[in-house]
Design a protein around this motif. Sequence first.
Motif, PDB file in Angstrom:
ATOM      1  N   ALA A 215       0.827  -1.200   0.000  1.00  0.00           N
ATOM      2  CA  ALA A 215       0.000   0.000   0.000  1.00  0.00           C
ATOM      3  C   ALA A 215       0.867   1.259   0.000  1.00  0.00           C
ATOM      4  O   ALA A 215       0.578   2.231  -0.714  1.00  0.00           O
ATOM      5  N   GLN A 216       1.959   1.226   0.771  1.00  0.00           N
ATOM      6  CA  GLN A 216       2.837   2.381   0.839  1.00  0.00           C
ATOM      7  C   GLN A 216       3.516   2.646  -0.499  1.00  0.00           C
ATOM      8  O   GLN A 216       3.624   3.800  -0.946  1.00  0.00           O
ATOM      9  N   ALA A 217       3.958   1.588  -1.161  1.00  0.00           N
ATOM     10  CA  ALA A 217       4.607   1.746  -2.467  1.00  0.00           C
ATOM     11  C   ALA A 217       3.625   2.282  -3.507  1.00  0.00           C
ATOM     12  O   ALA A 217       3.985   3.105  -4.353  1.00  0.00           O
ATOM     13  N   ARG A 218       2.362   1.827  -3.427  1.00  0.00           N
ATOM     14  CA  ARG A 218       1.347   2.274  -4.388  1.00  0.00           C
ATOM     15  C   ARG A 218       0.964   3.735  -4.163  1.00  0.00           C
ATOM     16  O   ARG A 218       0.850   4.513  -5.123  1.00  0.00           O
ATOM     17  N   ILE A 219       0.827   4.134  -2.893  1.00  0.00           N
ATOM     18  CA  ILE A 219       0.353   5.484  -2.574  1.00  0.00           C
ATOM     19  C   ILE A 219       1.438   6.535  -2.809  1.00  0.00           C
ATOM     20  O   ILE A 219       1.176   7.604  -3.365  1.00  0.00           O
ATOM     21  N   THR A 220       2.665   6.242  -2.362  1.00  0.00           N
ATOM     22  CA  THR A 220       3.745   7.235  -2.462  1.00  0.00           C
ATOM     23  C   THR A 220       4.503   7.156  -3.779  1.00  0.00           C
ATOM     24  O   THR A 220       5.257   8.090  -4.100  1.00  0.00           O
ATOM     25  N   ALA A 221       4.321   6.068  -4.524  1.00  0.00           N
ATOM     26  CA  ALA A 221       5.034   5.880  -5.807  1.00  0.00           C
ATOM     27  C   ALA A 221       6.543   6.021  -5.629  1.00  0.00           C
ATOM     28  O   ALA A 221       7.238   6.581  -6.486  1.00  0.00           O
ATOM     29  N   GLY A 222       7.046   5.528  -4.500  1.00  0.00           N
ATOM     30  CA  GLY A 222       8.480   5.552  -4.242  1.00  0.00           C
ATOM     31  C   GLY A 222       9.011   6.891  -3.767  1.00  0.00           C
ATOM     32  O   GLY A 222      10.217   7.042  -3.547  1.00  0.00           O
ATOM     33  N   GLU A 223       8.162   7.897  -3.566  1.00  0.00           N
ATOM     34  CA  GLU A 223       8.601   9.222  -3.134  1.00  0.00           C
ATOM     35  C   GLU A 223       8.858   9.233  -1.629  1.00  0.00           C
ATOM     36  O   GLU A 223       8.059   8.728  -0.845  1.00  0.00           O
ATOM     37  N   ASP A 224      10.003   9.815  -1.219  1.00  0.00           N
ATOM     38  CA  ASP A 224      10.330   9.942   0.195  1.00  0.00           C
ATOM     39  C   ASP A 224       9.636  11.192   0.737  1.00  0.00           C
ATOM     40  O   ASP A 224      10.040  12.315   0.435  1.00  0.00           O
ATOM     41  N   MET A 225       8.596  10.987   1.518  1.00  0.00           N
ATOM     42  CA  MET A 225       7.760  12.099   1.950  1.00  0.00           C
ATOM     43  C   MET A 225       8.006  12.523   3.394  1.00  0.00           C
ATOM     44  O   MET A 225       7.372  13.445   3.893  1.00  0.00           O
ATOM     45  N   GLU A 226       8.922  11.849   4.072  1.00  0.00           N
ATOM     46  CA  GLU A 226       9.142  12.146   5.497  1.00  0.00           C
ATOM     47  C   GLU A 226       9.574  13.595   5.701  1.00  0.00           C
ATOM     48  O   GLU A 226       9.027  14.311   6.541  1.00  0.00           O
ATOM     49  N   ALA A 227      10.569  14.055   4.930  1.00  0.00           N
ATOM     50  CA  ALA A 227      11.059  15.421   5.081  1.00  0.00           C
ATOM     51  C   ALA A 227       9.986  16.436   4.694  1.00  0.00           C
ATOM     52  O   ALA A 227       9.843  17.484   5.335  1.00  0.00           O
ATOM     53  N   ILE A 229       6.707  16.113   4.910  1.00  0.00           N
ATOM     54  CA  ILE A 229       5.681  16.172   5.948  1.00  0.00           C
ATOM     55  C   ILE A 229       6.188  16.945   7.162  1.00  0.00           C
ATOM     56  O   ILE A 229       5.464  17.766   7.742  1.00  0.00           O
ATOM     57  N   ALA A 230       7.448  16.696   7.563  1.00  0.00           N
ATOM     58  CA  ALA A 230       8.030  17.432   8.695  1.00  0.00           C
ATOM     59  C   ALA A 230       8.077  18.926   8.390  1.00  0.00           C
ATOM     60  O   ALA A 230       7.745  19.759   9.250  1.00  0.00           O
ATOM     61  N   ASP A 231       8.469  19.261   7.157  1.00  0.00           N
ATOM     62  CA  ASP A 231       8.520  20.669   6.765  1.00  0.00           C
ATOM     63  C   ASP A 231       7.131  21.297   6.787  1.00  0.00           C
ATOM     64  O   ASP A 231       6.951  22.444   7.195  1.00  0.00           O
ATOM     65  N   GLU A 232       6.128  20.518   6.373  1.00  0.00           N
ATOM     66  CA  GLU A 232       4.752  21.021   6.357  1.00  0.00           C
ATOM     67  C   GLU A 232       4.246  21.285   7.774  1.00  0.00           C
ATOM     68  O   GLU A 232       3.524  22.257   8.016  1.00  0.00           O
ATOM     69  N   ARG A 233       4.636  20.434   8.707  1.00  0.00           N
ATOM     70  CA  ARG A 233       4.228  20.639  10.107  1.00  0.00           C
ATOM     71  C   ARG A 233       4.791  21.967  10.631  1.00  0.00           C
ATOM     72  O   ARG A 233       4.083  22.752  11.273  1.00  0.00           O
ATOM     73  N   TYR A 234       6.078  22.191  10.388  1.00  0.00           N
ATOM     74  CA  TYR A 234       6.696  23.410  10.889  1.00  0.00           C
ATOM     75  C   TYR A 234       6.121  24.652  10.217  1.00  0.00           C
ATOM     76  O   TYR A 234       5.976  25.704  10.850  1.00  0.00           O
ATOM     77  N   LYS A 235       5.807  24.549   8.947  1.00  0.00           N
ATOM     78  CA  LYS A 235       5.177  25.680   8.256  1.00  0.00           C
ATOM     79  C   LYS A 235       3.820  25.999   8.869  1.00  0.00           C
ATOM     80  O   LYS A 235       3.464  27.165   9.061  1.00  0.00           O
ATOM     81  N   TYR A 236       3.057  24.958   9.178  1.00  0.00           N
ATOM     82  CA  TYR A 236       1.742  25.159   9.790  1.00  0.00           C
ATOM     83  C   TYR A 236       1.883  25.813  11.164  1.00  0.00           C
ATOM     84  O   TYR A 236       1.153  26.746  11.506  1.00  0.00           O
ATOM     85  N   ILE A 237       2.836  25.310  11.957  1.00  0.00           N
ATOM     86  CA  ILE A 237       3.051  25.860  13.295  1.00  0.00           C
ATOM     87  C   ILE A 237       3.438  27.331  13.208  1.00  0.00           C
ATOM     88  O   ILE A 237       2.920  28.183  13.946  1.00  0.00           O
ATOM     89  N   SER A 238       4.343  27.650  12.291  1.00  0.00           N
ATOM     90  CA  SER A 238       4.814  29.023  12.140  1.00  0.00           C
ATOM     91  C   SER A 238       3.707  29.964  11.689  1.00  0.00           C
ATOM     92  O   SER A 238       3.589  31.087  12.190  1.00  0.00           O
ATOM     93  N   SER A 239       2.873  29.509  10.760  1.00  0.00           N
ATOM     94  CA  SER A 239       1.843  30.389  10.200  1.00  0.00           C
ATOM     95  C   SER A 239       0.609  30.521  11.084  1.00  0.00           C
ATOM     96  O   SER A 239      -0.046  31.561  11.095  1.00  0.00           O
ATOM     97  N   HIS A 240       0.268  29.483  11.850  1.00  0.00           N
ATOM     98  CA  HIS A 240      -0.973  29.496  12.620  1.00  0.00           C
ATOM     99  C   HIS A 240      -0.802  29.870  14.093  1.00  0.00           C
ATOM    100  O   HIS A 240      -1.763  30.300  14.730  1.00  0.00           O
TER     101      HIS A 240
END
Length: 537
Positions: A215-227, A229-240
């Motif tokens: 399921a992970q291989a199908r959904i992410t298509a091999g893309e490393d999304m960890e960084a 997602i972490a960046d998105e969390r910090y952006k949300y924290i900073s903006s909100h």
Amino acid sequence: MKTFALAGNPNCGKTTLFNALTGSTAHVGNWPGVTVDKREGIYKGGAEHVSIVDLPGIYSLSPYTPEEVISRNYILDGKPDGIINIIDATNLERNLYLTTQILETDVPVIVALNMMDEVEKSGDKIDVKTLEVELGVPVVAISALKGTGIKELMKRAAALTEREGKSVLSGAFDGKITEAKEFFAGAGISSPLFHAVKLLENDELELEHKGAKEAQARITAGEDMEAAIADERYKYISSHFSSSKQKGKREAVTKSDKIDKVLTHRVWAIPIFIVILFAIFHVTFSEDFLYIGAWASLGGGLPAVDKLGLSEGMETFVGIFYDGAVFSPGVILANAFNTLFEFIQGAVGEAISTEWLSGLVADGVLGGLFAVLGFLPQILMLFMWFSILEDSGYMARIAFVLDRIFRRFGLSGRSFMPMIMGFGCSVPAMVNTRTLADEKERIATVRVIPFFSCGAKLPILTAIAGGIVQFFGIGNADLITYGMYLLGICTAIICVLLMRNTSLKGETPPFIMDFPHTICRASKISCFTCGIRRSTS
């Protein structure tokens, strides 16, 4: 009886809050299968008893350390009635990173905004109501140290109701999260949103579920999304959440900042640490405090105790502090205890008329016992100095500084803590290696801790040092003993280097060190600059 778990970053005041809630009802054990302490207690401040579980201090719910795995498993599988997420209000943005992950679970959450007294003291302001609206969960301002806001916190915690996980990630992740969430929901797994996000992060624990890898291989298509997602969390924290905190006027560079620049300097940090370490050993073990005897020898030297013409009792008393040189506080304390032990041993021996029984009790039992207790005062004093260094925040800083060196030998700066404890006693030092994230790093650290000479080896080292000075007529016993300690450190480093390049090969784990201040506040010790440093060298 309801159960609430305390979750938060290290040094956010979690333990202080736990003690304030449970008082003397707390008890300590181990989490099943691991040696990380668990603490449970009962809060009796409300109408009904409430169980409080203190989770290990963590930075995230990703499985990088045993502590993070424990906290994650308890939140997801321990079925607590609610999570009390403690946030250090002086480091709001950093602490909210963990909060965004906890909010993705289906467990009821209440945020305890701790250290608000420090925020007010610094002139900052936090809009608690705005923060509560943005997070979508109750937020209560407290000071665990002063005990303010705790009753309101527990009152609102008792009123928590069931909730569904909420993600702070942007719409760009919606499609992938929805698909991953459907996978876990179809498998009947609780908190599917949390598991879905972790699956996108290529979380190794999520990949253990049946069909998760496909399921992970199908959904992410091999893309490393960890960084991402972490960046998105910090952006949300900073903006909100930036609007909920208003900075007050403060010094651009504080006195603590200036001290920190010296103690963590790239060049001077290590020499300063060596000098501090030598000073500790000198105050604890030296028989020539401040080298008074050595200086006096230039003018003929100071007389020994037996040359002063004192009475026998007075000579014994003065001999505790002086004998041709002034003893260090550690030696004075040891001499005082040994004098007391000799008196007790002699009195017991004279009180027993039977010769063989007197020898057995006085010379055998008491003699053996007092021989062990004789060096205990110096060990306790050594631990006292190390405790002061730890509570002041200096140990965290030297661990960060040494990480650059340790990393060359396959260890992180976190290994420094148990190693330095080896100077006091090897057993608790080895137990302390449980905080190390990597198993090979733990094994290597445990193996070399005996090279750090503990207090039990001190009589042997001082005897050898004294023998070298007496036989060869050169050197200083104090410096020779210190040199033996340094030799042990060098031997440990060489052994670690050999192990990490042969039988214990592996990557050195990343090192994150939180510069503590909560402990300093509790113990009333003035500490240095607080913050977080990551070593990537």
